[in-house]
Design a protein around this motif. Structure first.
Motif, PDB file in Angstrom:
ATOM      1  N   THR A   1      -1.992 -26.331  31.497  1.00 52.06           N
ATOM      2  CA  THR A   1      -1.482 -25.212  30.698  1.00 52.06           C
ATOM      3  C   THR A   1      -2.159 -23.908  31.143  1.00 52.06           C
ATOM      4  OG1 THR A   1      -3.175 -25.573  29.016  1.00 52.06           O
ATOM      5  CG2 THR A   1      -1.058 -26.679  28.694  1.00 52.06           C
TER       6      THR A   1
ATOM      7  N   VAL B   1      -4.841 -25.038  24.555  1.00 52.46           N
ATOM      8  CA  VAL B   1      -3.816 -25.313  23.528  1.00 52.46           C
ATOM      9  C   VAL B   1      -4.319 -26.420  22.607  1.00 52.46           C
ATOM     10  CG1 VAL B   1      -1.827 -24.598  24.913  1.00 52.46           C
ATOM     11  CG2 VAL B   1      -2.623 -26.952  25.064  1.00 52.46           C
TER      12      VAL B   1
ATOM     13  N   VAL C   1       0.048 -29.629  20.555  1.00 49.14           N
ATOM     14  CA  VAL C   1       0.884 -29.069  21.629  1.00 49.14           C
ATOM     15  C   VAL C   1       0.789 -29.947  22.872  1.00 49.14           C
ATOM     16  CG1 VAL C   1       1.189 -27.099  23.197  1.00 49.14           C
ATOM     17  CG2 VAL C   1       0.755 -26.703  20.777  1.00 49.14           C
TER      18      VAL C   1
ATOM     19  N   LYS D   1       8.428 -25.847  29.576  1.00 42.77           N
ATOM     20  CA  LYS D   1       8.222 -24.414  29.301  1.00 42.77           C
ATOM     21  C   LYS D   1       8.710 -24.032  27.901  1.00 42.77           C
ATOM     22  CE  LYS D   1       9.116 -19.937  31.486  1.00 42.77           C
ATOM     23  NZ  LYS D   1       9.893 -19.221  32.517  1.00 42.77           N
TER      24      LYS D   1
ATOM     25  N   TYR E   1       5.495 -24.932  25.944  1.00 35.87           N
ATOM     26  CA  TYR E   1       4.390 -24.080  26.377  1.00 35.87           C
ATOM     27  C   TYR E   1       4.445 -23.922  27.901  1.00 35.87           C
ATOM     28  CZ  TYR E   1      -0.154 -21.841  26.304  1.00 35.87           C
ATOM     29  OH  TYR E   1      -1.160 -20.916  26.415  1.00 35.87           O
TER      30      TYR E   1
END
Length: 195
Positions: free
Chosen positions: A114, A118, A122, A164, A167
């Motif tokens: 990422t 996060v 998530v 996406k 995230y």
């Protein structure tokens, strides 16, 4: 006994050309005959072909109707390449699961990074979305098509676009794919849990 040893020493070896699927490479293997090559493993460094991405392709040599052939076995991103990508202030999401496609059963390990830290929720959503996407995309293809899509980065790009929505990713890769047998007739669905 001594006669048998001399007979073994007298066996002449020669080079045999083996073509590896999805590559233009012809590997030369040294053996006394074709039968001796059956089930041997060939490793190819794909770094130059994949624009600097450190990947090792493994194939198994087989004899088909008396001719030397080979079938794809695994595609592995070298761990040192993954370590170079890692940075502070990020989180990574990885998974490992088995599934079947048209002509093989295989283990696949996606690896995603990422853009910043996060939450665990998530990360779990990313993992579940990635697994569902890969299962829906790959079970209708054969193993050669799957390896081809990974080598051309098509699968990773589509996976990144899918994830996406949850995230944005800084990095998306199939870290490991390995053929482990024949396809299951009735693939099992696994339950997901919080990590």
């Amino acid at each position: 006994m001594a006669d048998q040893q001399t007979a073994k020493k007298g066996i002449k070896k020669k080079f045999f050309d083996v073509k590896i699927p999805l590559t233009a490479t012809k590997v030369k293997l040294y053996a006394p005959n074709e039968e001796a090559l059956h089930n041997s493993i060939v490793k190819i460094d794909m770094t130059k072909n994949l624009k600097g991405k450190n990947v090792e392709l493994r194939a198994k040599v087989i004899l088909k109707e008396g001719k030397i052939d080979s079938e794809l076995l695994s595609l592995i991103v070298v761990p040192s390449y993954i370590r170079r990508i890692m940075r502070r202030g990020i989180d990574y999401v990885e998974d490992s699961f088995e599934m079947s496609c048209k002509d093989a059963k295989f283990r696949i390990k996606p690896f995603m990074i990422t853009r910043s830290h996060v939450s665990r929720t998530v990360r779990n959503k990313i993992r579940i979305t990635a697994r569902k996407f890969l299962e829906s995309q790959l079970n209708i293809k054969n193993i050669t098509e799957i390896f081809s899509e990974i080598m051309s980065n098509k699968l990773q790009k589509n996976l990144s676009l899918k994830v996406k929505k949850i995230y944005p990713l800084a990095f998306c890769e199939i870290r490991w794919i390995e053929v482990i047998g024949l396809p299951d007739k009735s693939p099992k669905t696994e339950k997901f849990s919080e990590d």
